[in-house]
Scaffold this active site. Structure first.
Site, PDB file in Angstrom:
ATOM      1  N   GLY A 264      35.198  37.317  43.705  1.00  0.00           N
ATOM      2  CA  GLY A 264      35.834  38.633  43.563  1.00  0.00           C
ATOM      3  C   GLY A 264      35.709  39.375  44.883  1.00  0.00           C
TER       4      GLY A 264
ATOM      5  N   LYS B 131      33.818  29.842  39.142  1.00  0.00           N
ATOM      6  CA  LYS B 131      33.856  29.043  37.919  1.00  0.00           C
ATOM      7  C   LYS B 131      35.262  28.667  37.451  1.00  0.00           C
ATOM      8  CE  LYS B 131      32.791  31.703  33.973  1.00  0.00           C
ATOM      9  NZ  LYS B 131      31.875  32.594  33.230  1.00  0.00           N
TER      10      LYS B 131
ATOM     11  N   THR C 234      37.998  41.679  39.659  1.00  0.00           N
ATOM     12  CA  THR C 234      38.717  42.306  40.773  1.00  0.00           C
ATOM     13  C   THR C 234      40.225  42.152  40.609  1.00  0.00           C
ATOM     14  OG1 THR C 234      36.870  41.790  42.245  1.00  0.00           O
ATOM     15  CG2 THR C 234      38.992  42.295  43.295  1.00  0.00           C
TER      16      THR C 234
ATOM     17  N   GLY D  35      43.534  51.055  38.881  1.00  0.00           N
ATOM     18  CA  GLY D  35      43.556  52.418  39.432  1.00  0.00           C
ATOM     19  C   GLY D  35      43.400  52.473  40.930  1.00  0.00           C
ATOM     20  N   GLY D  36      42.364  51.795  41.470  1.00  0.00           N
ATOM     21  CA  GLY D  36      42.187  51.760  42.918  1.00  0.00           C
ATOM     22  C   GLY D  36      40.754  51.897  43.353  1.00  0.00           C
TER      23      GLY D  36
ATOM     24  N   GLU E 164      41.535  60.269  39.145  1.00  0.00           N
ATOM     25  CA  GLU E 164      41.035  59.672  37.892  1.00  0.00           C
ATOM     26  C   GLU E 164      39.945  60.561  37.312  1.00  0.00           C
ATOM     27  OE1 GLU E 164      40.106  55.449  38.169  1.00  0.00           O
ATOM     28  OE2 GLU E 164      41.868  55.127  39.400  1.00  0.00           O
TER      29      GLU E 164
ATOM     30  N   HIS F 192      35.892  51.707  28.554  1.00  0.00           N
ATOM     31  CA  HIS F 192      37.041  52.428  29.115  1.00  0.00           C
ATOM     32  C   HIS F 192      37.765  53.080  27.949  1.00  0.00           C
ATOM     33  CE1 HIS F 192      40.645  53.389  31.316  1.00  0.00           C
ATOM     34  NE2 HIS F 192      40.092  52.952  32.437  1.00  0.00           N
TER      35      HIS F 192
ATOM     36  N   ARG G  71      34.372  59.126  31.750  1.00  0.00           N
ATOM     37  CA  ARG G  71      34.687  58.125  30.710  1.00  0.00           C
ATOM     38  C   ARG G  71      33.800  58.157  29.490  1.00  0.00           C
ATOM     39  NH1 ARG G  71      36.009  53.082  34.557  1.00  0.00           N
ATOM     40  NH2 ARG G  71      37.838  54.123  35.362  1.00  0.00           N
TER      41      ARG G  71
ATOM     42  N   HIS H  18      34.138  47.646  29.307  1.00  0.00           N
ATOM     43  CA  HIS H  18      34.823  47.582  30.601  1.00  0.00           C
ATOM     44  C   HIS H  18      33.918  47.234  31.771  1.00  0.00           C
ATOM     45  CE1 HIS H  18      37.952  48.689  33.468  1.00  0.00           C
ATOM     46  NE2 HIS H  18      37.160  49.572  34.037  1.00  0.00           N
TER      47      HIS H  18
ATOM     48  N   ARG I 285      29.385  55.167  35.327  1.00  0.00           N
ATOM     49  CA  ARG I 285      30.063  55.033  36.621  1.00  0.00           C
ATOM     50  C   ARG I 285      31.268  55.968  36.735  1.00  0.00           C
ATOM     51  NH1 ARG I 285      34.554  51.929  38.318  1.00  0.00           N
ATOM     52  NH2 ARG I 285      34.597  50.664  36.429  1.00  0.00           N
TER      53      ARG I 285
ATOM     54  N   SER J 290      33.610  51.346  41.645  1.00  0.00           N
ATOM     55  CA  SER J 290      33.070  49.991  41.576  1.00  0.00           C
ATOM     56  C   SER J 290      33.536  49.132  42.743  1.00  0.00           C
ATOM     57  CB  SER J 290      33.490  49.342  40.257  1.00  0.00           C
ATOM     58  OG  SER J 290      33.209  47.981  40.316  1.00  0.00           O
ATOM     59  N   LEU J 291      34.833  49.163  43.013  1.00  0.00           N
ATOM     60  CA  LEU J 291      35.340  48.385  44.144  1.00  0.00           C
ATOM     61  C   LEU J 291      34.693  48.901  45.432  1.00  0.00           C
ATOM     62  CD1 LEU J 291      39.144  48.231  43.168  1.00  0.00           C
ATOM     63  CD2 LEU J 291      37.493  46.369  43.020  1.00  0.00           C
TER      64      LEU J 291
HETATM   65  P1  FAD Z   1      34.416  39.894  40.010  1.00  0.00           P
HETATM   66  O1  FAD Z   1      35.610  40.417  40.669  1.00  0.00           O
HETATM   67  O2  FAD Z   1      34.389  39.893  38.547  1.00  0.00           O
HETATM   68  O3  FAD Z   1      34.176  38.416  40.525  1.00  0.00           O
HETATM   69  C1  FAD Z   1      33.162  37.620  39.946  1.00  0.00           C
HETATM   70  C2  FAD Z   1      33.362  36.197  40.371  1.00  0.00           C
HETATM   71  O4  FAD Z   1      32.238  35.415  39.990  1.00  0.00           O
HETATM   72  C3  FAD Z   1      34.576  35.521  39.753  1.00  0.00           C
HETATM   73  O5  FAD Z   1      35.190  34.768  40.749  1.00  0.00           O
HETATM   74  C4  FAD Z   1      33.962  34.605  38.697  1.00  0.00           C
HETATM   75  O6  FAD Z   1      34.744  33.487  38.381  1.00  0.00           O
HETATM   76  C5  FAD Z   1      32.686  34.213  39.387  1.00  0.00           C
HETATM   77  N1  FAD Z   1      31.625  33.743  38.489  1.00  0.00           N
HETATM   78  C6  FAD Z   1      31.057  34.395  37.456  1.00  0.00           C
HETATM   79  N2  FAD Z   1      30.112  33.617  36.888  1.00  0.00           N
HETATM   80  C7  FAD Z   1      30.083  32.461  37.578  1.00  0.00           C
HETATM   81  C8  FAD Z   1      29.343  31.256  37.460  1.00  0.00           C
HETATM   82  N3  FAD Z   1      28.433  31.053  36.497  1.00  0.00           N
HETATM   83  N4  FAD Z   1      29.577  30.259  38.352  1.00  0.00           N
HETATM   84  C9  FAD Z   1      30.521  30.397  39.318  1.00  0.00           C
HETATM   85  N5  FAD Z   1      31.270  31.514  39.459  1.00  0.00           N
HETATM   86  C10 FAD Z   1      31.040  32.530  38.607  1.00  0.00           C
HETATM   87  N6  FAD Z   1      36.974  49.196  39.531  1.00  0.00           N
HETATM   88  C11 FAD Z   1      37.418  50.106  40.439  1.00  0.00           C
HETATM   89  O7  FAD Z   1      36.651  50.542  41.299  1.00  0.00           O
HETATM   90  N7  FAD Z   1      38.723  50.494  40.430  1.00  0.00           N
HETATM   91  C12 FAD Z   1      39.630  50.031  39.522  1.00  0.00           C
HETATM   92  O8  FAD Z   1      40.790  50.396  39.570  1.00  0.00           O
HETATM   93  C13 FAD Z   1      39.182  49.127  38.540  1.00  0.00           C
HETATM   94  N8  FAD Z   1      40.027  48.660  37.577  1.00  0.00           N
HETATM   95  C14 FAD Z   1      39.589  47.705  36.715  1.00  0.00           C
HETATM   96  C15 FAD Z   1      40.479  47.184  35.787  1.00  0.00           C
HETATM   97  C16 FAD Z   1      40.077  46.148  34.939  1.00  0.00           C
HETATM   98  C17 FAD Z   1      41.042  45.598  33.943  1.00  0.00           C
HETATM   99  C18 FAD Z   1      38.769  45.646  35.031  1.00  0.00           C
HETATM  100  C19 FAD Z   1      38.310  44.525  34.151  1.00  0.00           C
HETATM  101  C20 FAD Z   1      37.866  46.187  35.923  1.00  0.00           C
HETATM  102  C21 FAD Z   1      38.264  47.218  36.771  1.00  0.00           C
HETATM  103  N9  FAD Z   1      37.381  47.778  37.692  1.00  0.00           N
HETATM  104  C22 FAD Z   1      37.841  48.699  38.599  1.00  0.00           C
HETATM  105  C23 FAD Z   1      36.054  47.217  37.872  1.00  0.00           C
HETATM  106  C24 FAD Z   1      36.086  46.279  39.082  1.00  0.00           C
HETATM  107  O9  FAD Z   1      37.303  45.576  39.092  1.00  0.00           O
HETATM  108  C25 FAD Z   1      34.958  45.285  39.078  1.00  0.00           C
HETATM  109  O10 FAD Z   1      33.740  45.916  38.814  1.00  0.00           O
HETATM  110  C26 FAD Z   1      34.859  44.597  40.428  1.00  0.00           C
HETATM  111  O11 FAD Z   1      36.097  44.028  40.743  1.00  0.00           O
HETATM  112  C27 FAD Z   1      33.780  43.550  40.409  1.00  0.00           C
HETATM  113  O12 FAD Z   1      33.885  42.775  41.563  1.00  0.00           O
HETATM  114  P2  FAD Z   1      32.869  41.579  41.781  1.00  0.00           P
HETATM  115  O13 FAD Z   1      33.274  40.918  43.038  1.00  0.00           O
HETATM  116  O14 FAD Z   1      31.485  42.082  41.656  1.00  0.00           O
HETATM  117  O15 FAD Z   1      33.105  40.642  40.513  1.00  0.00           O
HETATM  118  C1  SIN Z   2      41.377  52.191  35.758  1.00  0.00           C
HETATM  119  O1  SIN Z   2      42.342  51.910  36.459  1.00  0.00           O
HETATM  120  O2  SIN Z   2      41.402  53.005  34.846  1.00  0.00           O
HETATM  121  C2  SIN Z   2      40.089  51.474  36.011  1.00  0.00           C
HETATM  122  C3  SIN Z   2      39.363  52.163  37.075  1.00  0.00           C
HETATM  123  C4  SIN Z   2      37.912  51.787  37.086  1.00  0.00           C
HETATM  124  O3  SIN Z   2      37.434  50.993  36.296  1.00  0.00           O
HETATM  125  O4  SIN Z   2      37.212  52.378  37.926  1.00  0.00           O
END
Ligand code: FAD
Ligand code: SIN
Length: 556
Positions: free
Chosen positions: A11, A32, A40, A45-46, A110, A243, A293, A354, A389, A394-395
């Protein structure tokens, strides 16, 4: 297999870190599923940051602290806020195309934000970020990605022959160390050891422990469970964010990710309404539909309990058809596919699991309490989010804290290479002295139905008893049941050859157990953790809920 840096997860956290660490050595990313599949990839939203003329760092800090209900670490919050603009510029340099008005970034709003500060790529921000980062990675010779490799467990001293472990650098120090992981090569159905100088968990969230979640199927909490088993400190696990607005659909199959209706839609002017067309959020918070939220999700939950309805409505009429199609093309298309024209009709919405505000505890450099193990992204508890949060932080946290790991490596790389890195020969020899995965006494199972039943049971327990509104009685009930299922799964696991499904089940029950125990330990209502036994609000609007719950308790 050996490598300098092993990153688990592809991600935003894992990918942005890989690009930077490639400066110091070979980086192996394992993931995985297919490489873009992550939370991600679905972010809508952003990414929040101070980018507008009317904004300043103090306002973003205050909004984050206010949302976090007294549990944020101010240093961590200041860090993400102050570094935000630099990290966003860096994403633009990596090729991320954010939406613009002429040469200015277009900034959305937001819940909980006092200013417009959300940089976005229409309503597909996450997909755009994954695209750009993966493209850069594809051109980087120091980075390799292995898809369909599932991290099972972290390698620590207990996996190494004792005499060998003691000869390693700092080998006699009492603190635990991480040497890599055991991984399942899911396509070859083979378990391998990946030995690394430094390991980074970037495994994302755990939404799949609930029945209804905005998270994709990968979000089974593997990183939290793995870290816990290896002796990492986890914190704030009771704070699971729901959410407020996921699309309500009558028939949702198990494990299906529910479709999110971004908070940015409310930021653009959409308003929550009851089935009778009346607004209700003014009863709960002066920010109405744009309150944080925890408040909005709980208010919806409360209204649904009072009315017995399945959903509330989101009315987009104030936004206008042209702007809806231009700003939210994906939401428009996805709803249209399901027979709903959101330029004309209100959207039925319900809260859904969420985001995990808690996780593996790290310091401000992304270090965990296990030597050689770092973590970044949703799997962590850095102190930024506290009890709830703030939207789109988060991003931001993920890119700022993956950069923190890079900065830590950069300022110490001389000493790290001299005193902590093993030579290639030592690394190979270490790999040879790590025990092979022991699956003696296990066999392939035909009983897949047990896995799917157990999974469903876990999700039902978590959704029924460990959701938006909790009480001690229900949490105790959940604990008793989860303990029984955990025992059953352990026995099944010990006699069965591992598969992705079984490994995920083992992790799901583990994190369900941790969430429940954490929830029981927090004897107060705070942020996302709302306990009817400890109501801390004068707000009479939540009282109906309390009375209803007491009634239910008598009938249980
Ligand atoms: P992820 O992006 O979830 O990546 C995790 C990675 O780890 C994946 O590739 C997965 O396959 C891998 N993985 C997991 N377990 C294993 C394993 N056992 N072995 C190998 N690989 C594994 N946040 C914001 O700030 N703004 C937004 O607009 C927003 N919108 C969102 C909308 C949705 C629908 C969702 C679900 C979340 C949203 N969030 C948003 C939250 C945000 O997207 C996530 O918190 C953030 O992207 C997490 O990034 P990450 O890199 O930590 O994890
Ligand atoms: C959203 O677009 O509502 C998700 C934003 C977030 O999880 O921060």
């Amino acid at each position: 297999m050996i490598t300098d840096f092993l990153i688990v997860g592809s991600g935003i956290a894992g990918l942005s870190l890989a690009l930077k660490l490639s400066e110091f050595g070979k980086v192996l990313i394992i993931t995985k599923k297919q490489k873009a599949e992550s939370n991600t990839n679905y972010a809508q939203g952003g990414i929040a940051s101070v980018l507008g003329k009317d904004d300043n760092f103090e306002l973003h800090i205050e909004d984050t602290l206010d949302c976090g209900a007294g549990l944020c670490d101010r240093d961590a919050v200041e860090k993400i806020v102050k570094e935000g603009p630099t990290r966003i510029n860096e994403l633009i340099e990596y090729g991320v195309r954010f939406s613009k008005d002429k040469d200015h970034l277009r900034l959305g709003r937001e819940g909980g934000h006092s200013r417009n500060r959300i940089a976005h790529a229409k309503d597909l921000t996450g997909k755009e970020i994954e695209r750009a980062l993966l493209f850069d990675i594809s051109r980087n010779k120091n980075i390799k990605i292995l898809e369909y490799f599932f991290a099972i467990d972290l390698l620590t001293e207990s996996n190494i022959r004792k005499d060998i472990a003691e000869k390693l650098p700092n080998g006699k120090k009492s603190s635990k160390k991480c040497y890599g992981i055991y991984a399942l090569d899911a396509k070859k159905e083979k378990i391998i050891k990946i030995v690394s100088q430094k390991t980074i968990l970037a495994t994302g969230g755990l939404g799949q422990v609930y029945l209804h979640t905005t998270n994709p199927a990968i979000a089974t909490g593997d990183g939290f469970a793995m870290a816990y088993r290896a002796g990492c400190e986890l914190s704030n696990m009771e704070f699971v964010q729901f959410h407020p607005t996921s699309l309500y659909e009558k028939e949702v199959e198990d494990d299906t990710q529910v479709f999110l209706i971004s908070e940015a839609v409310r930021g653009a002017g959409a308003v929550l309404k009851l089935k009778n067309g009346k607004e209700f959020m003014h009863k709960y918070d002066k920010r109405k539909s744009l309150a944080p939220r925890d408040i909005v999700a709980r208010a919806i939950d409360n209204e649904l309990k009072k009315s017995g309805e399945q959903f509330v409505y989101l009315d987009l009429s104030a936004i206008g058809a042209k702007r809806i199609k231009e700003r939210f093309p994906n939401i428009y298309e996805q709803c249209k596919k399901r027979g709903l024209d959101i330029t004309k009709e209100m959207i039925p919405v319900v809260p859904a699991a969420h985001y995990a505000c808690g996780g593996v505890k790290t310091d401000l450099s992304g270090k965990t309490n296990l030597e050689n193990l770092f973590a970044c992204g949703e799997v962590t508890m850095t102190g930024v989010h506290g009890a709830n949060r703030l939207a789109s932080n988060s991003l931001l946290e993920a890119v700022v804290f993956s950069d923190a790991i890079y900065k830590y490596m950069k300022s110490n790389i001389g000493d790290i290479k001299k005193y902590e890195f093993l030579t290639r020969t030592e690394l190979k020899s270490l790999a040879e002295n790590i025990y092979e995965w022991d699956d003696s006494g296990t066999k392939n199972t035909e009983e897949w139905i047990l896995i799917s039943h157990n999974k469903k049971e876990i999700k039902e327990i978590m959704s029924d008893y460990v959701g938006i509104v909790r009480n001690t009685y229900r949490l105790q009930r959940a604990l008793t049941r989860i303990k029984m299922i955990k025992k059953e799964i352990k026995e099944f696991y010990n006699r069965t050859k591992v598969s992705v499904e079984l490994l995920e089940l083992r992790n799901l029950v583990q994190i369900a157990h941790i969430i429940i125990k954490s929830a029981l330990n927090r004897k107060e209502s705070r942020g996302l953790h709302y306990m009817l036994d400890y109501p801390d609000r004068d707000d009479f609007n939540f009282k109906t809920d309390t009375i209803l719950e007491k009634k239910n308790k008598l009938h249980d």
